[in-house]
Structure formats: C-alpha cells, structure tokens
Design a protein around this motif. Structure first.
Motif, mmCIF file in Angstrom:
data_model
loop_
_atom_site.group_PDB
_atom_site.id
_atom_site.type_symbol
_atom_site.label_atom_id
_atom_site.label_comp_id
_atom_site.label_asym_id
_atom_site.label_seq_id
_atom_site.Cartn_x
_atom_site.Cartn_y
_atom_site.Cartn_z
ATOM 1 N N MET A 139 0.899 -1.094 0.480
ATOM 2 C CA MET A 139 -0.063 0.332 0.310
ATOM 3 C C MET A 139 0.753 1.320 -0.206
ATOM 4 N N ALA A 140 -0.006 2.562 -0.242
ATOM 5 C CA ALA A 140 1.298 3.049 -0.526
ATOM 6 C C ALA A 140 -0.050 4.536 -1.411
ATOM 7 N N VAL A 141 0.925 6.018 -0.094
ATOM 8 C CA VAL A 141 -0.206 6.919 -1.741
ATOM 9 C C VAL A 141 0.979 7.914 -1.665
ATOM 10 N N LYS A 142 0.840 8.685 -3.104
ATOM 11 C CA LYS A 142 1.568 9.477 -3.645
ATOM 12 C C LYS A 142 1.374 11.295 -3.176
ATOM 13 N N ILE A 143 2.404 11.546 -3.554
ATOM 14 C CA ILE A 143 2.028 13.132 -3.417
ATOM 15 C C ILE A 143 1.859 13.894 -5.045
ATOM 16 N N VAL A 144 0.821 14.397 -4.688
ATOM 17 C CA VAL A 144 0.182 14.087 -6.402
ATOM 18 C C VAL A 144 1.057 16.291 -6.147
ATOM 19 N N LEU A 145 -0.017 17.001 -5.396
ATOM 20 C CA LEU A 145 0.120 18.202 -5.066
ATOM 21 C C LEU A 145 0.712 18.864 -3.121
ATOM 22 N N PRO A 146 1.945 18.963 -3.117
ATOM 23 C CA PRO A 146 2.311 19.100 -1.557
ATOM 24 C C PRO A 146 1.400 20.141 -1.128
ATOM 25 N N GLY A 147 1.018 20.276 0.082
ATOM 26 C CA GLY A 147 1.061 21.685 1.416
ATOM 27 C C GLY A 147 2.295 22.528 1.442
ATOM 28 N N ALA A 148 1.679 23.212 2.075
ATOM 29 C CA ALA A 148 2.458 24.201 1.982
ATOM 30 C C ALA A 148 3.599 24.189 3.171
ATOM 31 N N VAL A 149 3.606 23.120 4.156
ATOM 32 C CA VAL A 149 4.573 22.155 5.243
ATOM 33 C C VAL A 149 3.605 21.028 5.642
ATOM 34 N N MET A 150 4.302 19.958 3.763
ATOM 35 C CA MET A 150 3.772 18.947 4.837
ATOM 36 C C MET A 150 4.745 17.702 5.345
ATOM 37 N N THR A 151 4.904 16.895 5.988
ATOM 38 C CA THR A 151 5.817 16.501 6.987
ATOM 39 C C THR A 151 4.933 15.110 7.404
ATOM 40 N N PHE A 163 -2.054 24.873 3.933
ATOM 41 C CA PHE A 163 -2.738 24.379 2.278
ATOM 42 C C PHE A 163 -2.713 23.454 2.710
ATOM 43 N N GLY A 164 -3.222 22.116 1.921
ATOM 44 C CA GLY A 164 -3.172 20.732 2.053
ATOM 45 C C GLY A 164 -2.736 19.914 0.687
ATOM 46 N N GLY A 165 -2.851 20.378 -0.516
ATOM 47 C CA GLY A 165 -2.078 20.097 -1.221
ATOM 48 C C GLY A 165 -2.719 18.879 -2.233
ATOM 49 N N MET A 166 -2.970 17.661 -2.963
ATOM 50 C CA MET A 166 -3.634 16.731 -3.266
ATOM 51 C C MET A 166 -3.263 15.353 -3.333
ATOM 52 N N LEU A 167 -3.575 14.231 -2.711
ATOM 53 C CA LEU A 167 -2.528 12.751 -2.733
ATOM 54 C C LEU A 167 -3.241 11.841 -4.073
ATOM 55 N N SER A 223 6.150 17.611 -4.335
ATOM 56 C CA SER A 223 5.469 16.359 -5.877
ATOM 57 C C SER A 223 6.421 14.755 -5.935
ATOM 58 N N GLY A 224 5.601 13.944 -6.376
ATOM 59 C CA GLY A 224 5.846 12.882 -6.715
ATOM 60 C C GLY A 224 6.571 12.001 -5.980
ATOM 61 N N ASP A 225 6.716 12.392 -4.508
ATOM 62 C CA ASP A 225 7.117 11.224 -3.527
ATOM 63 C C ASP A 225 6.165 10.721 -3.440
ATOM 64 N N VAL A 226 6.303 9.484 -2.983
ATOM 65 C CA VAL A 226 5.495 7.885 -2.349
ATOM 66 C C VAL A 226 5.552 7.893 -1.130
ATOM 67 N N LEU A 227 4.846 7.819 -0.718
ATOM 68 C CA LEU A 227 4.969 7.301 0.874
ATOM 69 C C LEU A 227 4.302 5.483 1.315
ATOM 70 N N LYS A 228 5.415 5.041 1.606
ATOM 71 C CA LYS A 228 4.407 3.364 1.649
ATOM 72 C C LYS A 228 3.698 2.955 3.042
ATOM 73 N N LEU A 229 3.345 2.367 3.047
ATOM 74 C CA LEU A 229 2.425 2.993 3.908
ATOM 75 C C LEU A 229 2.281 1.112 4.912
#
Length: 299
Positions: free
Chosen positions: A1-13, A59-63, A147-153
């Motif tokens: 399982m994973a989630v891809k960051i399409v558009l990051p938020g202002a500070v998303m960590t 600001f949140g962005g898109m996943l 953008s483009g980062d992929v987080l494994k779950l």
C-alpha cells in the motif's frame, strides 16, 4: 500500500509522537504539533496512537492512492474532498485505489492531520519517524514532502467495518485563544507589574511563528534586571522573554532567556491551531491545579 503526493501542502511532513531521550545531546523532540488531533486521527483508522501521520500546515494539496486505504482527517478544516466530492472530517474514510484526496486552504485552524491505516512506513531514526527539519533527518528524507514523493504504508490492523462508526470531536475555535500556564522557572526575574501585564494582556500571533515557536506581539513583561540567564533546559510550552515566544515541538533544547511561564501541555493543541493574526491570552494557574486538569483530560 502506498500514497503518492501529487501536490504538496505548504509544509507537509511526516510526524509521530516525538523523539524522546536525546535532548541532552541537543536533538529536538519534534513530533506532531497538535498531539490531540494526531492521536484522534490514529484512533479513527485503528492505529496505535503513536503511528506516523502527515501534518499539513495552512494548505493541504493532493494525494493519490495506489490501493484501497482507510484514512482519517482531523485538526484544521481544509475542506477535504475525494475526487472533488466533499467528505467528512473526524471519521474514518475508505478511499479506493486510484482516487485522490484533496485539501484546500484552512478554513478554521492551522494544522491538519492525515492518518492512514497501518501508519506511514518510513525508517525509525532514534526511535521516531518524525521529521526534524532543522537537522534534516527523520520522516521522508528529513524534509517536507514534494510532488512525486511516494509514501509506503504499513499493514492495517483492522478492517473498515471495525472502525467505520468511530467519531471524534473537531477543534474548537474562539475569538481569543485562552491557554493556561504555570509560573516559569525564572518567574522571579519579573516585576509584579511585568507579571500583571503578561497575564492581563492580549497577544497577537505573528507571521514569524513556526514549529520551533510562536512569536507573539503585545504587552512587554517588565523585568527586574534584564532577562539574560545561564542557559538551561527548555520544556514544551515555555514562554521566553523579552519578546514572548512560546517554544514548541522543534524548540531548541536549551536557551539563555528567562521564561516567565510554561503553557500547560493540554492547552498546546489549542495554541498551535492558531494562525498569524489570531489573539492569545495566558491564564495563570498553579502546578497542582494543572495536574488535576491533566489527569481529568486523560481519562
């Protein structure tokens, strides 16, 4: 399982409960700023309360999701949408493979938390998955997401059917953020008039505020002979003078300015949901009362 960051938020960590046990070596605790919303998000998806989540500021962005995933959104209201359809906060959501979750600009509050069933699978660094932006380690490569980062779950513990009825309360917002504070370790450095000015005053959160600390503008707390001290340890919520700065998750481990007060840990979540321009008032309490209030909230 994973989630891809399409558009990051202002500070998303990536953040978790924090990195404890290393302050004597100069390593900050870090971790989620709003620990209450962080824990609620994990509860909603069936995680242990210390699992890593995403913290998003203003600001949140898109996943985009690569598999069906149980998700919860808590904290600041950024108008979450799944495939451009509004969805609820403070409850479990089942997001299907290929769908996107979008967060806009915060309508209320400052920080939003996204928990995923199974947690975010990034390496443990000194016992924590939290991002330390100052030292550039932990979390996802020690930095805010791009953008483009992929987080494994991780693997979920429970099915959606087992958690789907869970609900939590959202954050509260008032005209003035009132936080309770106990006397600081250098309280005696301040005159009686200085103390009264501090506790009777209303302060404004400035745009120079971040995860390290909230810098406030307002009444000056008069000292007896200045506020320089021999550096000592800085607890969470310490209010450093001359200009009030409430020191937070990414605070330095020691400091050489007098601390007039320490904000109670159970009121830190309210404070860190404040945005530049919001008003803050400090309510003086004693340690015994603060301990009773803490125990009451932990039940």
């Amino acid at each position: 399982m994973a989630v891809k960051i399409v558009l990051p938020g202002a500070v998303m960590t990536v953040q978790d409960g924090g990195r404890y046990g290393y302050q004597e070596t100069g390593i900050q605790v870090s971790g989620a700023m709003d620990q209450a919303s962080f824990k609620k998000a994990n509860y909603l998806v069936g995680n242990d309360e210390t699992e890593a989540v995403l913290e998003v500021t203003l600001f949140g962005g898109m996943l985009e999701f690569t598999e069906d995933t149980i998700v919860a959104v808590t904290g600041a209201d950024m108008g979450p949408m799944v495939d451009e359809e509004p969805v609820e906060m403070n409850c479990p959501l089942l997001i299907q493979k290929g769908q996107t979750l979008t967060l806009g600009t915060a309508r209320q509050g400052c920080r939003t938390y996204l928990a995923f069933a199974g947690g975010i699978d990034v390496p443990l660094v000194m016992g924590s998955r939290s991002t330390n932006l100052k030292c550039a380690f932990g979390g996802y490569g020690g930095r805010a997401l791009k953008s483009g980062d992929v987080l494994k779950l991780g693997k979920p513990k429970w099915s959606f059917d087992r958690v789907k009825k869970r609900r939590t309360k959202g954050i509260e917002e008032g005209k003035i953020i009132e936080v309770r504070a106990v006397p600081g370790p250098q309280q005696e450095y301040f005159t009686e008039a200085g103390e009264k000015a501090f506790y009777n005053g209303i302060y404004t959160i400035t745009d120079q505020s971040d995860r390290m600390g909230y810098r406030l503008k307002g009444p000056l707390a008069e000292s007896k002979n200045g506020t320089d001290i021999i550096s000592d340890a800085i607890p969470l919520g310490a209010v450093q003078i001359p200009q009030p700065i409430v020191l937070l998750a990414d605070r330095q481990t020691t400091g050489g300015y007098a601390k007039i007060a320490v904000v109670c840990s159970f009121d830190i979540p309210k404070l860190v949901q404040g945005r530049p321009g919001d008003k803050v008032r400090f309510l003086k309490t004693d340690v015994k009362t603060a301990q009773k209030l803490y125990r009451k909230q932990e039940r």
